[in-house]
Scaffold this motif. Structure first.
Motif, PDB file in Angstrom:
ATOM      1  N   ALA A  23       1.269  14.162  -6.154  1.00  0.00           N
ATOM      2  CA  ALA A  23       1.256  13.761  -7.470  1.00  0.00           C
ATOM      3  C   ALA A  23       0.468  12.487  -8.024  1.00  0.00           C
ATOM      4  O   ALA A  23       0.761  11.960  -9.074  1.00  0.00           O
ATOM      5  N   GLY A  24      -0.145  11.740  -6.937  1.00  0.00           N
ATOM      6  CA  GLY A  24      -0.777  10.705  -7.317  1.00  0.00           C
ATOM      7  C   GLY A  24      -0.591   9.540  -6.083  1.00  0.00           C
ATOM      8  O   GLY A  24      -0.497   8.323  -6.342  1.00  0.00           O
ATOM      9  N   ARG A  25      -0.718  10.028  -4.813  1.00  0.00           N
ATOM     10  CA  ARG A  25      -0.634   9.323  -3.741  1.00  0.00           C
ATOM     11  C   ARG A  25      -2.062   8.406  -3.533  1.00  0.00           C
ATOM     12  O   ARG A  25      -3.074   9.013  -3.684  1.00  0.00           O
ATOM     13  N   PRO A  26      -1.934   7.034  -3.767  1.00  0.00           N
ATOM     14  CA  PRO A  26      -3.049   6.409  -3.712  1.00  0.00           C
ATOM     15  C   PRO A  26      -3.960   6.538  -2.178  1.00  0.00           C
ATOM     16  O   PRO A  26      -3.258   6.911  -1.036  1.00  0.00           O
ATOM     17  N   THR A  27      -5.205   6.261  -2.357  1.00  0.00           N
ATOM     18  CA  THR A  27      -5.955   6.365  -0.981  1.00  0.00           C
ATOM     19  C   THR A  27      -5.500   5.107  -0.105  1.00  0.00           C
ATOM     20  O   THR A  27      -5.134   4.109  -0.600  1.00  0.00           O
ATOM     21  N   ALA A  31      -4.479   0.967  -1.204  1.00  0.00           N
ATOM     22  CA  ALA A  31      -3.187   0.670  -0.515  1.00  0.00           C
ATOM     23  C   ALA A  31      -3.644  -0.806  -0.293  1.00  0.00           C
ATOM     24  O   ALA A  31      -2.871  -1.715  -0.354  1.00  0.00           O
ATOM     25  N   GLU A  32      -4.693  -0.907   0.629  1.00  0.00           N
ATOM     26  CA  GLU A  32      -5.150  -2.244   0.865  1.00  0.00           C
ATOM     27  C   GLU A  32      -5.432  -3.084   0.073  1.00  0.00           C
ATOM     28  O   GLU A  32      -5.178  -4.436   0.091  1.00  0.00           O
ATOM     29  N   VAL A  58      -0.697  -4.421   7.305  1.00  0.00           N
ATOM     30  CA  VAL A  58       0.283  -4.064   6.514  1.00  0.00           C
ATOM     31  C   VAL A  58       0.477  -2.424   6.166  1.00  0.00           C
ATOM     32  O   VAL A  58       1.313  -1.876   6.279  1.00  0.00           O
ATOM     33  N   VAL A  59      -0.668  -1.952   5.580  1.00  0.00           N
ATOM     34  CA  VAL A  59      -0.600  -0.553   5.554  1.00  0.00           C
ATOM     35  C   VAL A  59      -0.476   0.321   6.741  1.00  0.00           C
ATOM     36  O   VAL A  59       0.322   1.283   6.711  1.00  0.00           O
ATOM     37  N   ARG A  60      -1.042  -0.267   7.651  1.00  0.00           N
ATOM     38  CA  ARG A  60      -0.435   0.585   9.194  1.00  0.00           C
ATOM     39  C   ARG A  60       0.818   0.500   9.292  1.00  0.00           C
ATOM     40  O   ARG A  60       1.499   1.337   9.957  1.00  0.00           O
TER      41      ARG A  60
END
Length: 215
Positions: A23-27, A31-32, A58-60
């Motif tokens: 429903a709106g997960r960012p790319t 995120a970075e 951080v994203v990983r």
């Protein structure tokens, strides 16, 4: 018994979590960028040498910290065994270490879970109990909810005579910020079926995990 976790797309609804990530997960790029914003807000320069790779790292890392959203805890327990030679005593797995994250401050909760159940007709590979703990631990949450979800899932799938879950966790939202009280553990429990109805069964479980009589 040692098969890999049941993975599912983060775009699918999770029965153990109400949020639909589709429903709106960012790319990943977004995120970075959010991490860069936090670095700026903290007062540092995300373009300096030491921080150039931080948004990616951080994203990983977050993908590992919150991997539980991609695991179906119900699916982990689907394979069971009925050849038990009449075994009908409790099965207990103690000291399952976990690392989770507080949904209020996004800082670690580190502790141990103890899980027990009284089989009705079938048992499950013990590694699956640890995987269920891990699946729920690798999410944002409060410890009370984690305790209930683990117990409720085991009851739903195995339909045993009873389920018991005790979790001990140290919350860094309390030890590294706020009141700054390190070394304090929070203990939560969820008792279902025979463990809730029969004080003797509950005491036996607590004795097996080395805990006090909370009955």
């Amino acid at each position: 018994m040692g098969s890999a976790p049941v993975l599912k797309s983060l775009a699918e609804p999770d029965p153990g979590h109400s949020h639909d990530a589709a429903a709106g997960r960012p790319t990943r790029v977004q995120a970075e960028a959010a991490v860069r914003t936090l670095l700026l807000w903290a007062g540092d320069d995300p373009d300096r040498e030491g921080l150039l790779g931080t948004p990616d790292r951080v994203v990983r890392s977050s993908g590992e910290f919150f991997a539980g959203y991609g695991v179906d805890p119900v699916g982990l327990l689907q394979r069971t065994f009925e050849e038990t030679d009449g075994y009908d005593e409790m099965v207990v797995l103690r000291n399952i270490r976990f690392e989770s994250y507080c949904e209020h401050h996004m800082v670690p909760i580190i502790g141990r879970a103890h899980v027990g159940y009284l089989p009705r007709h079938r048992v499950v590979g013990i590694s699956k109990l640890a995987r269920v703990v891990e699946a729920y631990a690798k999410r944002l949450q409060i410890q009370e909810k984690m305790s209930s979800r683990i117990a409720n899932t085991i009851e739903q799938v195995l339909q045993p005579l009873g389920v018991a879950v005790v979790i001990e966790g140290e919350h860094q939202c309390m030890s590294t910020r706020g009141v700054h009280k390190p070394g304090v553990s929070m203990v939560t429990s969820r008792m279902l079926g025979a463990f809730q109805a029969d004080p003797t069964t509950r005491r036996e479980f607590l004795a097996m995990i080395g805990g006090p009589d909370r009955g």
